[in-house]
Design a protein around this motif. Structure first.
Motif, PDB file in Angstrom:
ATOM      1  N   THR A 295       0.893  -1.229   0.028  1.00 15.00           N
ATOM      2  CA  THR A 295      -0.090   0.107  -0.162  1.00 15.00           C
ATOM      3  C   THR A 295       0.790   1.272  -0.174  1.00 15.00           C
ATOM      4  OG1 THR A 295      -1.875  -1.260   1.254  1.00 15.00           O
ATOM      5  CG2 THR A 295      -1.527   1.391   1.380  1.00 15.00           C
ATOM      6  N   TYR A 296       1.814   0.974   0.836  1.00 16.86           N
ATOM      7  CA  TYR A 296       2.841   2.362   0.790  1.00 16.86           C
ATOM      8  C   TYR A 296       3.424   2.561  -0.560  1.00 16.86           C
ATOM      9  CZ  TYR A 296       7.296   4.941   1.774  1.00 16.86           C
ATOM     10  OH  TYR A 296       8.467   5.794   1.686  1.00 16.86           O
ATOM     11  N   ALA A 297       3.946   1.347  -0.854  1.00 17.72           N
ATOM     12  CA  ALA A 297       4.651   1.757  -2.348  1.00 17.72           C
ATOM     13  C   ALA A 297       3.658   2.068  -3.476  1.00 17.72           C
ATOM     14  CB  ALA A 297       5.355   0.164  -2.716  1.00 17.72           C
ATOM     15  N   LEU A 306      11.050  14.187  -8.470  1.00 16.19           N
ATOM     16  CA  LEU A 306      10.915  13.858  -9.819  1.00 16.19           C
ATOM     17  C   LEU A 306       9.152  13.414  -9.926  1.00 16.19           C
ATOM     18  CD1 LEU A 306      14.003  11.982 -10.773  1.00 16.19           C
ATOM     19  CD2 LEU A 306      13.405  14.238 -11.372  1.00 16.19           C
ATOM     20  N   TYR A 307       8.569  12.575  -8.979  1.00 12.58           N
ATOM     21  CA  TYR A 307       7.266  12.285  -9.155  1.00 12.58           C
ATOM     22  C   TYR A 307       6.457  13.331  -9.492  1.00 12.58           C
ATOM     23  CZ  TYR A 307       3.125   9.843  -7.913  1.00 12.58           C
ATOM     24  OH  TYR A 307       1.771   9.399  -7.702  1.00 12.58           O
ATOM     25  N   PRO A 308       6.467  14.552  -8.923  1.00 12.86           N
ATOM     26  CA  PRO A 308       5.309  15.452  -9.475  1.00 12.86           C
ATOM     27  C   PRO A 308       5.564  15.995 -10.816  1.00 12.86           C
ATOM     28  CG  PRO A 308       6.897  16.631  -7.911  1.00 12.86           C
ATOM     29  CD  PRO A 308       6.926  14.851  -7.715  1.00 12.86           C
ATOM     30  N   ILE A 309       6.854  15.943 -11.270  1.00 15.78           N
ATOM     31  CA  ILE A 309       7.013  16.305 -12.737  1.00 15.78           C
ATOM     32  C   ILE A 309       6.426  15.477 -13.799  1.00 15.78           C
ATOM     33  CG2 ILE A 309       9.161  16.781 -14.222  1.00 15.78           C
ATOM     34  CD1 ILE A 309      10.551  17.801 -11.807  1.00 15.78           C
ATOM     35  N   LEU A 310       6.541  13.920 -13.351  1.00 13.68           N
ATOM     36  CA  LEU A 310       6.112  13.148 -14.146  1.00 13.68           C
ATOM     37  C   LEU A 310       4.514  13.185 -13.945  1.00 13.68           C
ATOM     38  CD1 LEU A 310       8.295   9.930 -13.208  1.00 13.68           C
ATOM     39  CD2 LEU A 310       8.356  11.330 -15.393  1.00 13.68           C
ATOM     40  N   ARG A 311       3.844  13.500 -13.141  1.00 14.55           N
ATOM     41  CA  ARG A 311       2.633  13.599 -12.981  1.00 14.55           C
ATOM     42  C   ARG A 311       1.970  14.745 -13.733  1.00 14.55           C
ATOM     43  NH1 ARG A 311      -1.113  11.028 -12.348  1.00 14.55           N
ATOM     44  NH2 ARG A 311      -2.150  11.183 -10.451  1.00 14.55           N
ATOM     45  N   ALA A 312       2.875  15.892 -13.610  1.00 10.12           N
ATOM     46  CA  ALA A 312       2.460  16.980 -14.232  1.00 10.12           C
ATOM     47  C   ALA A 312       2.569  16.931 -15.948  1.00 10.12           C
ATOM     48  CB  ALA A 312       3.187  18.140 -14.041  1.00 10.12           C
ATOM     49  N   ALA A 313       3.471  16.124 -16.334  1.00 11.61           N
ATOM     50  CA  ALA A 313       3.538  15.594 -17.804  1.00 11.61           C
ATOM     51  C   ALA A 313       2.377  14.835 -18.160  1.00 11.61           C
ATOM     52  CB  ALA A 313       4.943  15.068 -17.841  1.00 11.61           C
ATOM     53  N   GLY A 314       1.711  14.285 -17.426  1.00 12.03           N
ATOM     54  CA  GLY A 314       0.587  13.119 -17.619  1.00 12.03           C
ATOM     55  C   GLY A 314       0.670  11.870 -17.591  1.00 12.03           C
ATOM     56  N   SER A 319       2.419   4.570 -13.682  1.00 10.43           N
ATOM     57  CA  SER A 319       3.500   4.573 -14.464  1.00 10.43           C
ATOM     58  C   SER A 319       4.629   5.351 -14.057  1.00 10.43           C
ATOM     59  CB  SER A 319       3.203   5.107 -16.046  1.00 10.43           C
ATOM     60  OG  SER A 319       2.305   6.246 -15.733  1.00 10.43           O
ATOM     61  N   SER A 320       4.056   6.617 -13.323  1.00  9.29           N
ATOM     62  CA  SER A 320       5.162   7.285 -12.558  1.00  9.29           C
ATOM     63  C   SER A 320       5.937   6.680 -11.710  1.00  9.29           C
ATOM     64  CB  SER A 320       4.642   8.441 -12.126  1.00  9.29           C
ATOM     65  OG  SER A 320       3.791   9.372 -12.832  1.00  9.29           O
ATOM     66  N   ARG A 321       5.401   5.958 -10.833  1.00  6.48           N
ATOM     67  CA  ARG A 321       6.264   5.027  -9.919  1.00  6.48           C
ATOM     68  C   ARG A 321       7.004   3.796 -10.568  1.00  6.48           C
ATOM     69  NH1 ARG A 321       4.094   6.017  -4.738  1.00  6.48           N
ATOM     70  NH2 ARG A 321       2.374   7.286  -4.779  1.00  6.48           N
ATOM     71  N   ILE A 323       8.252   4.169 -13.604  1.00  5.68           N
ATOM     72  CA  ILE A 323       9.544   4.934 -14.271  1.00  5.68           C
ATOM     73  C   ILE A 323      10.628   5.209 -13.415  1.00  5.68           C
ATOM     74  CG2 ILE A 323      10.241   7.092 -15.578  1.00  5.68           C
ATOM     75  CD1 ILE A 323       7.321   6.970 -16.873  1.00  5.68           C
ATOM     76  N   LEU A 324      10.397   5.551 -12.159  1.00  2.00           N
ATOM     77  CA  LEU A 324      11.252   5.970 -11.059  1.00  2.00           C
ATOM     78  C   LEU A 324      11.825   4.838 -10.610  1.00  2.00           C
ATOM     79  CD1 LEU A 324       9.152   8.646  -9.237  1.00  2.00           C
ATOM     80  CD2 LEU A 324      11.040   9.182 -10.763  1.00  2.00           C
ATOM     81  N   ALA A 325      10.910   3.596 -10.590  1.00  2.00           N
ATOM     82  CA  ALA A 325      11.730   2.582 -10.048  1.00  2.00           C
ATOM     83  C   ALA A 325      12.678   2.050 -11.041  1.00  2.00           C
ATOM     84  CB  ALA A 325      10.628   1.438  -9.964  1.00  2.00           C
ATOM     85  N   ALA A 326      12.523   2.082 -12.407  1.00  2.00           N
ATOM     86  CA  ALA A 326      13.547   1.839 -13.267  1.00  2.00           C
ATOM     87  C   ALA A 326      14.614   2.633 -13.246  1.00  2.00           C
ATOM     88  CB  ALA A 326      12.793   1.835 -14.803  1.00  2.00           C
ATOM     89  N   LEU A 327      14.564   4.019 -13.137  1.00  2.00           N
ATOM     90  CA  LEU A 327      15.577   4.862 -13.192  1.00  2.00           C
ATOM     91  C   LEU A 327      16.408   4.560 -11.788  1.00  2.00           C
ATOM     92  CD1 LEU A 327      13.803   8.309 -13.996  1.00  2.00           C
ATOM     93  CD2 LEU A 327      15.503   7.051 -15.393  1.00  2.00           C
ATOM     94  N   LEU A 328      15.781   4.347 -10.790  1.00  2.00           N
ATOM     95  CA  LEU A 328      16.596   4.007  -9.428  1.00  2.00           C
ATOM     96  C   LEU A 328      17.470   2.678  -9.673  1.00  2.00           C
ATOM     97  CD1 LEU A 328      17.325   4.557  -6.553  1.00  2.00           C
ATOM     98  CD2 LEU A 328      15.087   3.307  -6.036  1.00  2.00           C
TER      99      LEU A 328
END
Length: 447
Positions: A295-297, A306-314, A319-321, A323-328
């Motif tokens: 639930t937390y994840a 970076l998360y709010p930037i991805l969300r603002a980009a649509g 998918s935002s999470r 993408i960030l997991a892949a980048l990490l």
């Protein structure tokens, strides 16, 4: 002004600010005063960090005074100020966060033989435990997110006294072990003991650990112990410490690729066995042990970069999470392949985690700050103070129940971090270039 006097005066500023914070009362409604005092303490901390990392040459007057009368070692000033700052905050109520009450709730269940992974706090099956403590915790409909080692620590404290003060006091011996491990690592590198100040005087560490009572200090202690024992060639002991760190919070998993690269088979093997043993008391929960963490994840979000930037980009939440997991994962692999030391790898990995994570509470920085005495980093030193701005919306939230974050907060936090890091990097490269030119000129000068 000599170093001893400078450290003492700066220590008094840190202590004065900390004592004033402890006297503010409910910090949710005094966020302005809190941030002002925090900024003063952090400015004094940064000045003191400069003093201990840039020792000036000793004057003839300093030498003559030292011969005439022995001085207190700078380390004792560092330790004295650090301990007093903690004692100021231990009696205070944790008004910035309710996390410590969840620790105590879980601990009380563990102490009574109840598996906290099997029940949400509002579960009617836990009716005998429903009292004032239940009203103090958030996310009452979510099972615990904390790993087994953390739960065992919670249970041990609850058996003695289920109170915030008891939990804060219980952290003192863990931090003492952390200090000893850091001193060992500093001495192995030929660095001054007083650089411990970069951790021990950091206002974020003091406020989040002994004001709010956050568990991350215990994680930092076991992780630092694991690093120290590994350097001391005590692989089995390092594995035990790493297992406890990993099952206090799961973030040390980031270090596994580096350890694989270094062929730390004994450390990893002992850590695997130790982790399995720590899970045993809660094995009857089965897959439910991951429910709260899932639930937390999937849903938690606070103060990310970076998360709010991805969300603002649509991008969607999921998918935002991803993408960030892949980048990490990519950053973790790169850092693990390039890092020259385990401590350097850990610092880099935690920095990458904080940048990629959708959730960055201030106390998440505590394990990272523990490594700054070994690897001073201007950007991270600045960020450990700027992240306090995430508390700016607290008065409105307390009054209305709506979290409304001013747009400037994250720009100042992360923009300040990036700007200071870039400036420090430029200055470092410029200094290195000048040193190379000077060396070249010396080598080519006719004799």
């Amino acid at each position: 002004m000599n170093r001893h006097v400078s450290l003492a005066l700066l220590g008094l500023l840190v202590l004065g600010s900390t004592a004033a914070i402890s006297a503010l009362g409910d910090l949710r409604v005094r966020a302005g005063a809190l941030l002002g005092l925090w900024a003063l303490a952090h400015a004094a901390y940064l000045a003191a960090a400069w003093v201990v990392t840039h020792p000036a040459g000793r004057s003839a007057e300093d030498v003559s005074r030292a011969v005439a009368s022995p001085r207190i070692k700078p380390l004792w000033i560092v330790l004295g100020v650090a301990l007093l700052a903690r004692l100021f905050l231990i009696p205070s109520q944790p008004t910035l966060s309710e996390d410590v009450y969840r620790y105590l709730w879980d601990g009380r269940l563990v102490a009574q033989g109840v598996n906290p992974y099997l029940h949400t706090p509002d579960d009617p099956a836990l009716a005998p435990f429903h009292d004032r403590l239940l009203a103090r915790i958030n996310h009452r409909g979510v099972p615990t997110i904390y790993p087994p080692a953390a739960e065992l620590i919670f249970g041990a404290v609850a058996r003695i006294e289920p109170s915030p003060r008891a939990f804060k006091l219980a952290m003192l011996p863990f931090e003492a072990a952390l200090w000893i491990a850091l001193l060992f690592l500093l001495r192995r590198r030929g660095l001054a003991d007083e650089r411990l100040l970069l951790f021990a005087w950091n206002p974020l560490v003091v406020i989040e650990s002994y004001g709010s009572g956050h568990l991350d200090l215990i994680l930092a202690a076991f992780l630092t112990l694991a690093l120290a024992m590994s350097e001391a060639k005590r692989a089995a002991s390092a594995g035990v410490a790493f297992a406890v760190a990993l099952l206090t919070k799961y973030t040390p998993l980031l270090l596994v690729p580096y350890l694989v690269r270094k062929r730390a088979a004994v450390l990893l093997g002992v850590a695997a066995v130790g982790s399995a043993l720590l899970y045993l008391p809660f094995a009857d929960a089965g897959a439910s042990i991951w429910k709260g963490l899932a639930t937390y994840a999937a849903h938690w979000e606070f103060n990310g970069s970076l998360y709010p930037i991805l969300r603002a980009a649509g991008a969607t939440e999921k998918s935002s999470r991803l993408i960030l997991a892949a980048l990490l994962a990519a950053a973790a692999l790169t850092i693990s392949l390039r890092a020259r030391s385990a401590t350097g790898a850990t610092l880099g990995l935690y920095t990458a985690y904080l940048i990629a994570s959708p959730t960055v509470y201030p106390w998440y920085l505590v394990p990272l700050v523990a490594l700054l005495p070994l690897h001073p980093n201007a950007g991270l030193l600045a960020f450990s103070g700027l992240v306090a701005l995430s508390y700016a919306p607290l008065p409105i939230y307390h009054a209305t129940g709506a979290w409304t974050e001013p747009a400037w907060v994250r720009w100042v936090e992360y923009g300040g971090f990036a700007a200071v890091a870039a400036a420090a990097g430029w200055i470092g490269r410029r200094g290195a270039a000048q040193a190379r030119r000077a060396a070249w000129a010396s080598d080519t000068k006719p004799t």
